[in-house]
Design a protein around this motif. Structure first.
Motif, PDB file in Angstrom:
ATOM      1  N   PRO A  99       0.812  -1.234   0.000  1.00 20.63           N
ATOM      2  CA  PRO A  99       0.000   0.000   0.000  1.00 20.63           C
ATOM      3  C   PRO A  99       0.839   1.274   0.000  1.00 20.63           C
ATOM      4  CG  PRO A  99      -0.923  -1.601   1.527  1.00 20.63           C
ATOM      5  CD  PRO A  99       0.405  -2.154   1.090  1.00 20.63           C
ATOM      6  N   ILE A 100       2.037   1.248   0.595  1.00 25.31           N
ATOM      7  CA  ILE A 100       2.905   2.430   0.570  1.00 25.31           C
ATOM      8  C   ILE A 100       3.356   2.722  -0.849  1.00 25.31           C
ATOM      9  CG2 ILE A 100       5.172   3.321   1.267  1.00 25.31           C
ATOM     10  CD1 ILE A 100       4.807   1.887   3.942  1.00 25.31           C
ATOM     11  N   LEU A 201       2.351 -10.720  -8.185  1.00 27.01           N
ATOM     12  CA  LEU A 201       2.066 -10.482  -6.773  1.00 27.01           C
ATOM     13  C   LEU A 201       1.253 -11.626  -6.181  1.00 27.01           C
ATOM     14  CD1 LEU A 201       1.182  -6.687  -6.901  1.00 27.01           C
ATOM     15  CD2 LEU A 201       3.194  -7.698  -5.805  1.00 27.01           C
ATOM     16  N   PRO A 202       1.630 -12.110  -4.992  1.00 24.46           N
ATOM     17  CA  PRO A 202       0.879 -13.214  -4.381  1.00 24.46           C
ATOM     18  C   PRO A 202      -0.521 -12.780  -3.963  1.00 24.46           C
ATOM     19  CG  PRO A 202       2.565 -12.385  -2.873  1.00 24.46           C
ATOM     20  CD  PRO A 202       2.795 -11.701  -4.186  1.00 24.46           C
ATOM     21  N   ALA A 203      -1.381 -13.768  -3.768  1.00 26.44           N
ATOM     22  CA  ALA A 203      -2.779 -13.472  -3.427  1.00 26.44           C
ATOM     23  C   ALA A 203      -2.897 -12.723  -2.104  1.00 26.44           C
ATOM     24  CB  ALA A 203      -3.582 -14.774  -3.373  1.00 26.44           C
ATOM     25  N   TRP A 204      -1.946 -12.936  -1.205  1.00 24.93           N
ATOM     26  CA  TRP A 204      -2.041 -12.312   0.123  1.00 24.93           C
ATOM     27  C   TRP A 204      -1.561 -10.854   0.144  1.00 24.93           C
ATOM     28  CZ3 TRP A 204       2.670 -10.565   1.546  1.00 24.93           C
ATOM     29  CH2 TRP A 204       3.798 -11.242   1.065  1.00 24.93           C
ATOM     30  N   PRO A 206      -1.399  -7.118   0.428  1.00 25.54           N
ATOM     31  CA  PRO A 206      -2.407  -6.158   0.893  1.00 25.54           C
ATOM     32  C   PRO A 206      -2.763  -5.175  -0.225  1.00 25.54           C
ATOM     33  CG  PRO A 206      -0.270  -5.701   1.900  1.00 25.54           C
ATOM     34  CD  PRO A 206      -0.134  -7.001   1.167  1.00 25.54           C
ATOM     35  N   ARG A 207      -4.036  -5.044  -0.522  1.00 27.61           N
ATOM     36  CA  ARG A 207      -4.477  -4.248  -1.681  1.00 27.61           C
ATOM     37  C   ARG A 207      -5.183  -2.944  -1.296  1.00 27.61           C
ATOM     38  NH1 ARG A 207      -2.594  -6.911  -6.461  1.00 27.61           N
ATOM     39  NH2 ARG A 207      -2.411  -9.127  -5.912  1.00 27.61           N
TER      40      ARG A 207
END
Length: 414
Positions: A99-100, A201-204, A206-207
């Motif tokens: 997110p950053i 990007l992996p499924a985990w 943070p989006r």
């Protein structure tokens, strides 16, 4: 009125060095230790220059000692807990910090500066190239940079005064990377392999889409904690360099919330200029260091190390003037092509011009320089020799060569 905490320059240095994981107990040299270091630093700068070792590997070695770089590569390319993006330079960053970095991806080249307008116009003029690159990647999956040279279109040349001039496919790849559309998913030497970010990007991951204020609040605290003690200018120069909008306001809010605390640094009765801050979470560490609980180390630093990436701060805190002389003509270099600063306890006491001859398995120490006030004791000499030997072990060198001339008082031999 609340009393302002006072730090000496020595305490400020020790706090910084400890927060940079260059003092105290070293993290374990495993995958968890690598992630712990990256969390504490925020990012690891990358660079194609490989005179001794790639910067990211060398930065980790300075903190972990003899670890296996394959563990780092697994975290980066297979487990994808790390990825390449722009932090204070081209860097390795944490996927958990997405997110950053996503804010820059969403807003890249959207301002009204001359540079942003130029980038937008060039991308629009070369939309066929953009679509061709994305089409190739969608069909073929991970694709090396050189494969795009034959993308089948004749774009308008990117013009610059540097090495990127005319490198149209490379420029478009870089712009798509900055926009978060593509990611580097592997390398062959210095050749990057590219794929769609959504596939890498992996499924985990943070989006959440953080606001600019959320990003600055988080990043400013990360920067301050990595630095230990810092001014707003120094916070700006670290982690996501130059992307701290309204930092003064954010720092005021964090101070009111008791998340950060103003301090002063006094040296022989003179107060250092500027507004200095520490993070509230680091107060217990400051108290330990003040009580003498200090566990120093001796090690060598990459020219791109996080401790010294802000040259002005390095001069102020360590009285150490460091310049990378890679692009300086040989006849005008003061210290050498690839010089590693030497950290000894809470001082930068010298520099070592080194190069790894991988074909012969030899670490060549071309020159060793001592700072004017460097200690010349037997224990210091022994610590320097052990640091060089540790580096050689990490590089799997079978031999170390030393220069004939040594600084007076440093009798270092192989």
């Amino acid at each position: 009125m609340k009393n302002i905490r006072t730090l000496t320059p020595t305490l400020a240095r020790r706090l910084t060095i400890t927060k940079q994981r260059l003092a105290g107990r070293s993290p374990r040299p495993n995958a968890d230790g690598i992630l712990q270091v990256v969390r504490d630093l925020g990012c690891l700068q990358i660079d194609p220059i490989n005179v001794v070792a790639r910067p990211q590997y060398l930065i980790l070695w300075s903190r972990l000692g003899n670890y296996n770089p394959a563990l780092f590569d697994t975290l980066l390319w297979q487990e994808r807990k790390l990825f390449e993006y722009w932090a204070h330079c081209a860097s390795i960053v944490l996927t958990e910090d997405f997110p950053i970095h996503n804010l820059m991806m969403r807003t890249y080249a959207r301002d009204d500066s001359n540079w942003d307008r130029r980038v937008r116009q060039w991308i629009a003029d070369n939309d066929a190239l953009r679509r061709a690159i994305l089409s190739i990647i969608r069909r073929q999956g991970p694709t090396l940079s050189r494969k795009f040279i034959q993308a089948g279109v004749e774009p308008r040349d990117w013009v610059s005064t540097g090495w990127t001039s005319g490198r149209n496919a490379s420029r478009m790849l870089d712009f798509l990377w900055m926009q978060g559309k593509l990611m580097v998913v592997g390398r062959e030497g210095i050749q990057k392999s590219w794929d769609l970010a959504e596939r890498f990007l992996p499924a985990w991951t943070p989006r959440e889409k953080w606001s600019e204020k959320q990003v600055v609040r988080h990043a400013a605290q990360r920067s301050l904690r990595a630095l230990g003690v810092a001014t707003p200018r120094q916070i700006q120069q670290h982690f996501i360099r130059g992307r701290y909008s309204n930092l003064a306001q954010i720092l005021s809010e964090l101070e009111r919330e008791n998340r950060i605390e103003p301090v002063q640094i006094i040296d022989n009765g003179a107060t250092w200029k500027g507004d200095w801050y520490i993070h509230a979470d680091d107060i217990p560490l400051i108290e330990k260091l003040s009580a003498g609980d200090w566990q120093p180390r001796t090690t060598l630093l990459s020219p791109f190390d996080n401790l010294i990436c802000d040259r002005a701060r390095t001069r102020l805190l360590f009285d150490f003037d460091y310049t990378i002389e890679i692009y300086v003509p040989a006849s005008k270099r003061k210290h050498g092509y690839y010089v590693l600063p030497l950290l000894h306890g809470d001082r930068l006491i010298g520099r070592i011009d080194a190069a790894m001859d991988r074909a012969r398995g030899v670490l060549n120490v071309n020159a060793i320089y001592a700072e004017p006030d460097a200690p010349k004791t037997k224990s210091t000499t022994r610590a320097i020799a052990e640091a060089i030997e540790s580096l050689a072990k990490f590089l799997q060198a079978r031999e170390i060569t030393f220069p004939r001339r040594m600084p007076r008082g440093w009798s270092i031999k192989g």
